[in-house]
Design a protein around this motif. Structure first.
Motif, PDB file in Angstrom:
ATOM      1  N   ALA A 155     -21.855  -1.789  81.712  1.00  0.00           N
ATOM      2  CA  ALA A 155     -20.822  -1.610  81.087  1.00  0.00           C
ATOM      3  C   ALA A 155     -20.003   0.216  80.917  1.00  0.00           C
ATOM      4  O   ALA A 155     -19.286   0.602  81.331  1.00  0.00           O
ATOM      5  CB  ALA A 155     -19.763  -1.865  79.936  1.00  0.00           C
ATOM      6  N   LYS A 157     -21.209   2.778  82.289  1.00  0.00           N
ATOM      7  CA  LYS A 157     -20.674   3.431  84.001  1.00  0.00           C
ATOM      8  C   LYS A 157     -20.055   2.741  84.178  1.00  0.00           C
ATOM      9  O   LYS A 157     -19.723   3.506  85.306  1.00  0.00           O
ATOM     10  CB  LYS A 157     -22.721   2.839  84.804  1.00  0.00           C
ATOM     11  CG  LYS A 157     -23.610   3.680  84.313  1.00  0.00           C
ATOM     12  CD  LYS A 157     -24.992   3.248  85.111  1.00  0.00           C
ATOM     13  CE  LYS A 157     -26.218   3.979  84.618  1.00  0.00           C
ATOM     14  NZ  LYS A 157     -26.784   5.123  84.192  1.00  0.00           N
ATOM     15  N   ILE A 158     -20.335   1.666  83.997  1.00  0.00           N
ATOM     16  CA  ILE A 158     -18.718   0.740  85.594  1.00  0.00           C
ATOM     17  C   ILE A 158     -17.510   1.328  84.543  1.00  0.00           C
ATOM     18  O   ILE A 158     -16.278   1.843  86.054  1.00  0.00           O
ATOM     19  CB  ILE A 158     -19.028  -0.449  84.741  1.00  0.00           C
ATOM     20  CG1 ILE A 158     -19.890  -1.027  85.398  1.00  0.00           C
ATOM     21  CG2 ILE A 158     -17.327  -0.803  85.620  1.00  0.00           C
ATOM     22  CD1 ILE A 158     -19.998  -0.824  86.994  1.00  0.00           C
ATOM     23  N   ALA A 161     -16.882   4.736  86.074  1.00  0.00           N
ATOM     24  CA  ALA A 161     -16.811   5.160  87.348  1.00  0.00           C
ATOM     25  C   ALA A 161     -15.055   4.380  87.785  1.00  0.00           C
ATOM     26  O   ALA A 161     -14.380   4.857  89.257  1.00  0.00           O
ATOM     27  CB  ALA A 161     -17.615   3.711  87.823  1.00  0.00           C
ATOM     28  N   CYS A 162     -14.814   3.867  86.909  1.00  0.00           N
ATOM     29  CA  CYS A 162     -13.401   3.298  86.995  1.00  0.00           C
ATOM     30  C   CYS A 162     -12.647   4.138  86.688  1.00  0.00           C
ATOM     31  O   CYS A 162     -11.199   4.253  87.673  1.00  0.00           O
ATOM     32  CB  CYS A 162     -13.005   1.347  86.188  1.00  0.00           C
ATOM     33  SG  CYS A 162     -13.657  -0.383  86.965  1.00  0.00           S
ATOM     34  N   GLN A 164     -12.572   7.426  86.843  1.00  0.00           N
ATOM     35  CA  GLN A 164     -13.203   8.466  87.462  1.00  0.00           C
ATOM     36  C   GLN A 164     -12.490   8.271  89.230  1.00  0.00           C
ATOM     37  O   GLN A 164     -11.744   8.915  89.247  1.00  0.00           O
ATOM     38  CB  GLN A 164     -14.674   8.858  88.016  1.00  0.00           C
ATOM     39  CG  GLN A 164     -14.781  10.058  88.826  1.00  0.00           C
ATOM     40  CD  GLN A 164     -14.084  11.187  88.260  1.00  0.00           C
ATOM     41  OE1 GLN A 164     -14.125  11.738  87.722  1.00  0.00           O
ATOM     42  NE2 GLN A 164     -13.119  11.661  88.943  1.00  0.00           N
ATOM     43  N   ALA A 165     -12.365   6.716  89.525  1.00  0.00           N
ATOM     44  CA  ALA A 165     -11.245   6.333  90.953  1.00  0.00           C
ATOM     45  C   ALA A 165     -10.139   6.442  89.666  1.00  0.00           C
ATOM     46  O   ALA A 165      -9.416   7.404  91.098  1.00  0.00           O
ATOM     47  CB  ALA A 165     -11.920   5.029  90.847  1.00  0.00           C
ATOM     48  N   ALA A 185      -7.396   0.752  88.589  1.00  0.00           N
ATOM     49  CA  ALA A 185      -9.066   0.196  88.971  1.00  0.00           C
ATOM     50  C   ALA A 185      -9.840  -0.959  88.767  1.00  0.00           C
ATOM     51  O   ALA A 185     -10.089  -1.764  89.066  1.00  0.00           O
ATOM     52  CB  ALA A 185      -9.388   1.585  88.622  1.00  0.00           C
ATOM     53  N   PHE A 186      -9.149  -1.351  87.202  1.00  0.00           N
ATOM     54  CA  PHE A 186      -9.734  -2.375  86.637  1.00  0.00           C
ATOM     55  C   PHE A 186      -9.517  -3.378  86.765  1.00  0.00           C
ATOM     56  O   PHE A 186     -10.331  -4.274  87.548  1.00  0.00           O
ATOM     57  CB  PHE A 186      -9.869  -2.396  84.908  1.00  0.00           C
ATOM     58  CG  PHE A 186     -10.459  -1.306  83.913  1.00  0.00           C
ATOM     59  CD1 PHE A 186     -11.884  -1.748  83.567  1.00  0.00           C
ATOM     60  CD2 PHE A 186     -10.466   0.144  84.201  1.00  0.00           C
ATOM     61  CE1 PHE A 186     -12.164  -0.893  83.292  1.00  0.00           C
ATOM     62  CE2 PHE A 186     -11.419   0.861  83.538  1.00  0.00           C
ATOM     63  CZ  PHE A 186     -12.382   0.170  82.179  1.00  0.00           C
ATOM     64  N   LEU A 189     -11.772  -3.827  90.455  1.00  0.00           N
ATOM     65  CA  LEU A 189     -13.141  -3.851  90.171  1.00  0.00           C
ATOM     66  C   LEU A 189     -13.185  -5.350  89.783  1.00  0.00           C
ATOM     67  O   LEU A 189     -14.141  -6.332  90.899  1.00  0.00           O
ATOM     68  CB  LEU A 189     -13.176  -3.401  88.740  1.00  0.00           C
ATOM     69  CG  LEU A 189     -14.356  -4.109  88.006  1.00  0.00           C
ATOM     70  CD1 LEU A 189     -15.328  -3.547  88.665  1.00  0.00           C
ATOM     71  CD2 LEU A 189     -14.418  -3.523  86.760  1.00  0.00           C
TER      72      LEU A 189
END
Lengths: 198, 198
Positions: A155, A157-158, A161-162, A164-165, A185-186, A189
């Motif tokens: 969670a 890391k995800i 990642a979101c 940062q995107a 972003a979420f 995902l």
């Protein structure tokens, strides 16, 4: 009384730290990262070189002067999440807290991001800081009831990642608030995971 | 005929590259990363220092000697994915291809991972390589019909996050194949997203 005095001292130190960082960013903007020395930063901030090194271990750290505040904002958001919130909900909350903080200094953040993009040493430091955020987030998430360490690590890391995107999209499209990019972003995902075979 | 000769030459170069990397890892294992010089690596591999520098720009790169092969494996898996495959399905396929490659040299990979963990300069290089994988993956995914650049960028980040989480689990629990850890990470992702509010 002691507490007030400490707080004043802490605030003064925070101000000096900010002044040094602001002076450094202005110089780097003008002369480039490589050409900006710790001496020049000290001169521009009106402090001694020794003082600069008291606040920052090296030139990269000056560029990431806001990192302790950002880390605190992220972890405070995790600590303030409802006990029943799902792990991704918690990291999304942390992303929104960071977004609100970054939006306050949006113009400087854009300059800062452009600076980091030009310099491999800064990119390396940035990635290391992100990795540290992941580790801290994972640790805090794992302390929440019902969250297994593996789920917490993933969670974290995800979430990073979101966010940062979202940050990358915000730098490209700053008219839309960063918080909206985080939500997008979420949502993206969830869309990716919902696709057949995704 | 020319093609065969080129291929032989390429294979010989690949062998020299592998020999240098294997000699370097053995030395670093014994003496530590910092104490291992490019000269010592050259001596151990039976080549000149100049030859080492012909293959690797610096000592960090020797440690990541397999990176070009891994990158090729990842991108080949993307190129070989069915046109109708969803973005996360494609990155998962790439994760499995990389897992199969890593499992072939599992024992060395564990040693390699322990080495990288000890050395901030190697961690920094590793993160930069991961970021490059993300960028390459995003680029390839965006070339697929029906995948918007933002979805491609996010899917690449999510894919790398899942494979990294799987890799970390594998290092901690190597009895289970890396490919299974990859599947478990993607299943865990789906579980996280499916949670109410996740």
């Amino acid at each position: 009384m002691l507490r007030v005095r400490q707080s004043l001292r802490a605030r003064k130190m925070q101000q000096t730290r900010s002044d040094i960082a602001a002076a450094a960013l202005a110089l780097m903007d003008r002369d480039g990262y490589a050409a900006t020395t710790m001496e020049a930063i000290a001169d521009a901030a009106g402090v001694s070189r020794r003082t600069v090194f008291r606040y920052f271990s090296d030139k990269e750290e000056v560029v990431f002067a806001d990192d302790p505040v950002h880390t605190e904002v992220i972890l405070a958001a995790v600590d303030g999440a409802a006990p029943e919130a799902a792990p991704l909900q918690v990291v999304r909350r942390a992303g929104h807290a960071l977004a609100a903080e970054l939006e306050r200094g949006a113009k400087d953040v854009a300059r800062w991001s452009a600076l980091v993009a030009t310099e491999p040493a800064l990119q390396a430091r940035y990635l290391a800081k992100q990795r540290r955020w992941e580790a801290l987030l994972a640790e805090r998430l794992a302390q929440r009831e019902g969250t297994a360490p593996e789920a917490a690590a993933l969670a974290a890391k995800i979430g990073v990642a979101c966010v940062q995107a979202a940050f990358d999209r915000w730098i490209a499209d700053p008219r839309r608030p960063l918080g909206e990019h985080v939500d997008a972003a979420f949502a993206a995902l969830a869309g990716l995971v919902a696709e057949p075979g995704g």
